[in-house]
Scaffold this active site. Sequence first.
Site, short mmCIF file in Angstrom:
data_model
loop_
_atom_site.label_atom_id
_atom_site.label_comp_id
_atom_site.label_asym_id
_atom_site.label_seq_id
_atom_site.Cartn_x
_atom_site.Cartn_y
_atom_site.Cartn_z
N ASP A 138 -55.82 -16.28 -12.51
CA ASP A 138 -54.63 -16.00 -11.70
C ASP A 138 -53.99 -17.33 -11.30
O ASP A 138 -54.68 -18.28 -10.91
CB ASP A 138 -55.02 -15.21 -10.44
CG ASP A 138 -53.80 -14.75 -9.66
OD1 ASP A 138 -53.24 -13.71 -10.01
OD2 ASP A 138 -53.42 -15.46 -8.70
N ASN A 148 -41.03 -17.52 -8.52
CA ASN A 148 -40.02 -16.47 -8.73
C ASN A 148 -39.07 -16.37 -7.56
O ASN A 148 -37.85 -16.21 -7.73
CB ASN A 148 -40.70 -15.13 -8.96
CG ASN A 148 -41.19 -14.94 -10.40
OD1 ASN A 148 -40.69 -15.59 -11.31
ND2 ASN A 148 -42.16 -14.08 -10.59
N ASP A 201 -40.85 -17.25 -15.94
CA ASP A 201 -41.23 -16.96 -17.33
C ASP A 201 -41.70 -18.22 -18.05
O ASP A 201 -42.68 -18.20 -18.81
CB ASP A 201 -40.05 -16.34 -18.07
CG ASP A 201 -39.73 -14.93 -17.60
OD1 ASP A 201 -40.56 -14.34 -16.87
OD2 ASP A 201 -38.65 -14.42 -17.94
N ASP A 255 -48.90 -12.40 -13.06
CA ASP A 255 -49.46 -13.72 -13.35
C ASP A 255 -50.97 -13.66 -13.51
O ASP A 255 -51.66 -14.68 -13.36
CB ASP A 255 -49.08 -14.71 -12.24
CG ASP A 255 -49.64 -14.28 -10.88
OD1 ASP A 255 -49.74 -13.07 -10.64
OD2 ASP A 255 -49.96 -15.17 -10.07
#
Length: 262
Positions: free
Chosen positions: A124, A132, A141, A167
């Site tokens: 993670d 974001n 991305d 993620d």
Amino acid sequence: MGLSTFWYVVSWLIGSLALVLAFSVMGSHLSFPVATNFSQLLVCLSFILTLGRCIYLANMLSRMQRKMTEKNQQLVQAMKRVQELATRDELTNIENRRSLMEILAVEQKRFQRGGTPFCIAILDLDGFKSVNDNFGHAAGDMVLKTFVEIVRNEMRLSDHFARYGGDEFVLVLTGTTVSEGVTALDRICAETEVYDWSKFGQGIVLTASIGITDFRPGETIDAAFQRADMALYAAKSAGRNRVMISPDSFDTSSDGTTIRAF
């Protein structure tokens, strides 16, 4: 059946010429059921037209065969594309969640048949949500794609890497014990920490938290996966940027990244 239309026409003209010559030279010996020269000419023309029709049909069948071959090739490519969409993550081009479950089922059977060990590691990205929120999904991305490349550089060709969601990623280490797998995972943590993430947004700093477990006799994939997830949660709780091993596995530390059981 493999000739082009041009060569079919050439074949017909050559065949027609051969028929004309044959009728001219051997006409008196062919015993046509007609009396006049005009009638014999009509018979000759009928042979020529019949030959032309046969060649035309052969040409038509050849074109149909080529079209069917092209359509079959297009169908094969389309099926491959559908298979890729069904088993691969569109953004990162690695295995997706569905494919991961199939991979784990295969590894479970290998373990049950021959005792071939494998490990499940859940990875993670720490702080990804802020990327974001502050820099947009385009930057997010790019971060995910870059993290995938970091992991790929450290994994073996025999391992499997999948995006589980958002993620969160899963690395299946085949033919590997936990003590062997933590070395590569530790390098992933180190590479993630030192990477210059600021190229995707000023001030971005990211690390990776990883939980790993080995698959054990008599258990289900869900049980092993849940144990790896608990190890990931423990890595997050312990301060992030570390590899955490599930209980009753291997506990040590190496290269500065904390690796310990909880």
